[in-house]
Write a protein that holds these residues in place. Structure first.
Motif, PDB file in Angstrom:
ATOM      1  N   HIS A 158       0.824  -1.180  -0.053  1.00 44.05           N
ATOM      2  CA  HIS A 158      -0.042   0.077   0.129  1.00 44.05           C
ATOM      3  C   HIS A 158       0.870   1.203   0.133  1.00 44.05           C
ATOM      4  CE1 HIS A 158      -0.422   0.269   4.638  1.00 44.05           C
ATOM      5  NE2 HIS A 158       0.339   1.052   4.390  1.00 44.05           N
ATOM      6  N   SER A 159       0.330   2.340  -0.595  1.00 42.30           N
ATOM      7  CA  SER A 159       1.020   3.581  -0.481  1.00 42.30           C
ATOM      8  C   SER A 159       0.490   4.584   0.617  1.00 42.30           C
ATOM      9  CB  SER A 159       1.056   4.208  -1.828  1.00 42.30           C
ATOM     10  OG  SER A 159      -0.309   4.477  -2.284  1.00 42.30           O
ATOM     11  N   GLU A 192       0.239   8.151   1.763  1.00 42.05           N
ATOM     12  CA  GLU A 192       0.599   9.422   1.298  1.00 42.05           C
ATOM     13  C   GLU A 192       1.144  10.536   2.715  1.00 42.05           C
ATOM     14  OE1 GLU A 192       0.271  10.511  -1.740  1.00 42.05           O
ATOM     15  OE2 GLU A 192      -0.344   8.300  -2.061  1.00 42.05           O
ATOM     16  N   LYS A 200       7.026   5.566   1.532  1.00 37.84           N
ATOM     17  CA  LYS A 200       5.565   5.327   1.066  1.00 37.84           C
ATOM     18  C   LYS A 200       4.877   4.109   1.184  1.00 37.84           C
ATOM     19  CE  LYS A 200       4.085   8.664  -1.525  1.00 37.84           C
ATOM     20  NZ  LYS A 200       3.402   9.598  -2.682  1.00 37.84           N
ATOM     21  N   PHE A 201       5.738   3.310   0.861  1.00 36.35           N
ATOM     22  CA  PHE A 201       5.351   1.773   0.517  1.00 36.35           C
ATOM     23  C   PHE A 201       5.545   0.816   1.608  1.00 36.35           C
ATOM     24  CE2 PHE A 201       6.304   4.159  -3.233  1.00 36.35           C
ATOM     25  CZ  PHE A 201       5.012   4.199  -3.926  1.00 36.35           C
ATOM     26  N   GLY A 220      -3.970   2.077  -2.145  1.00 41.90           N
ATOM     27  CA  GLY A 220      -3.740   3.369  -1.380  1.00 41.90           C
ATOM     28  C   GLY A 220      -4.586   3.159  -0.188  1.00 41.90           C
ATOM     29  N   PHE A 279      -3.943   4.385  -5.381  1.00 39.00           N
ATOM     30  CA  PHE A 279      -2.571   3.879  -5.287  1.00 39.00           C
ATOM     31  C   PHE A 279      -1.489   4.899  -6.029  1.00 39.00           C
ATOM     32  CE2 PHE A 279       1.278   1.451  -6.042  1.00 39.00           C
ATOM     33  CZ  PHE A 279       1.639   0.903  -4.991  1.00 39.00           C
ATOM     34  N   ASP A 280      -0.298   4.961  -5.409  1.00 30.02           N
ATOM     35  CA  ASP A 280       0.622   5.837  -6.168  1.00 30.02           C
ATOM     36  C   ASP A 280       1.497   5.064  -7.175  1.00 30.02           C
ATOM     37  OD1 ASP A 280       2.314   7.945  -6.985  1.00 30.02           O
ATOM     38  OD2 ASP A 280       3.419   7.993  -5.107  1.00 30.02           O
ATOM     39  N   LEU A 284       5.750   4.231  -7.179  1.00 27.85           N
ATOM     40  CA  LEU A 284       6.212   3.037  -7.058  1.00 27.85           C
ATOM     41  C   LEU A 284       7.285   2.873  -8.402  1.00 27.85           C
ATOM     42  CD1 LEU A 284       6.543   0.268  -5.827  1.00 27.85           C
ATOM     43  CD2 LEU A 284       4.693  -0.352  -7.135  1.00 27.85           C
TER      44      LEU A 284
END
Length: 289
Positions: free
Chosen positions: A74-75, A77, A84-85, A127, A133-134, A138
């Motif tokens: 998951h990302s 924020e 972030k991950f 996300g 999700f970013d 990634l």
């Protein structure tokens, strides 16, 4: 005493050099980022049996011989870059180990054992707090941190010997769903998963599922993942060491039909040893023609 006798099992099984990555039988860690050695929030400690799937961190799993890693990321924020991950497990996106730790573990391990091969099987990308999700983030992280390690998709039919001759560092398969913002010739297609179809699966139901799957397995030579995990309504994640050792042992004939055997608490089983023996035998047979 060597606590990790299969730490470099691919290097020592010289016979496997004739095989392609799709022909190997891979010992795999289901939900590899959630383990008993990780520090979860205090309120989650009593419930660990409901979500923890492995005994130790990534570097321990690598040292035990695990070579396929079932990943859900998951990302968040609130963070930037690789921070972030994180891995997660479950509908509440319960947080496990970080992507940063995974990358460090891979680099440390592959620097020491440059002829071991690893599959990163990305199952889910989500996300948190209803945020998307970013994918771009990634993509940037993978290109910066891991691209030199990745085996291009176009090389998927080459033997291990050929892959070693092409590059001294390309040892990682990264497989994922494609997305416009997460795309590269280095990425492999998402790996097909064969699972029971039910979150609650008893050992008896699991055995039935595996029997049915292996009666007509996916095409040989392709990467696919067999879910060999059991989850109880009252017990949570089940430790089925004895069953796995029996089902995939030398007498059963199951393991040679598999690609990735995706298991919980794999370090406590004999699966790595079985994969070592099977791949060595398969490679020698292929080399003899």
């Amino acid at each position: 005493m060597n606590n990790y006798p299969y730490k470099n099992w691919m290097t020592t099984a010289s016979g496997i050099n004739a095989l392609t990555l799709g022909e190997l039988v891979w010992p795999g860690a289901h939900n590899c980022g959630v383990d008993y050695d990780f520090s979860y929030p205090a309120y989650l400690q009593p419930a660990k049996n409901w979500f923890v799937c492995q005994d130790g961190p990534f570097i321990q799993q690598l040292s035990e011989g695990v070579r396929a890693f079932d990943l859900r990321l998951h990302s968040d924020e609130h963070w930037l870059g690789i921070k972030k991950f994180h891995t997660f497990h479950g509908f509440k996106l319960l947080r496990g180990r970080s992507l940063s730790e995974l990358v460090k573990s891979l680099n440390v391990f592959l620097d020491e054992h440059p002829d071991e091969f690893i599959v990163l099987d990305i199952r889910e990308l989500k996300g948190i707090n209803d945020q998307p999700f970013d994918y771009k983030g990634l993509q940037q992280v993978i290109m910066t941190e891991l691209s030199s390690r990745l085996i291009p998709r176009s090389n998927r039919y080459l033997s291990l010997a050929q892959l070693k001759s092409i590059s001294r560092v390309q040892r990682v398969v990264l497989a994922s769903d494609s997305h416009p913002d997460f795309s590269s010739p280095l990425y492999w297609p998402k790996i097909r998963h064969e699972w029971s179809g039910s979150d609650i699966t008893s050992p008896e139901q699991l055995k039935q599922h595996i029997t049915q799957t292996l009666a007509n397995p996916p095409a040989p030579g392709t990467l696919w993942s067999l879910s060999a995990t059991s989850y109880g309504e009252l017990a949570g994640v089940k430790r089925i060491t004895n069953e796995l050792n029996q089902w995939f042992g030398p007498e059963s004939g199951w393991a040679p039909k598999c690609s990735i055997i995706n298991a919980d608490f794999i370090g406590g089983t004999r699966l790595v040893a079985y994969c070592h023996e099977i791949n060595q035998a398969k490679g020698l047979r292929k080399a003899r023609g």
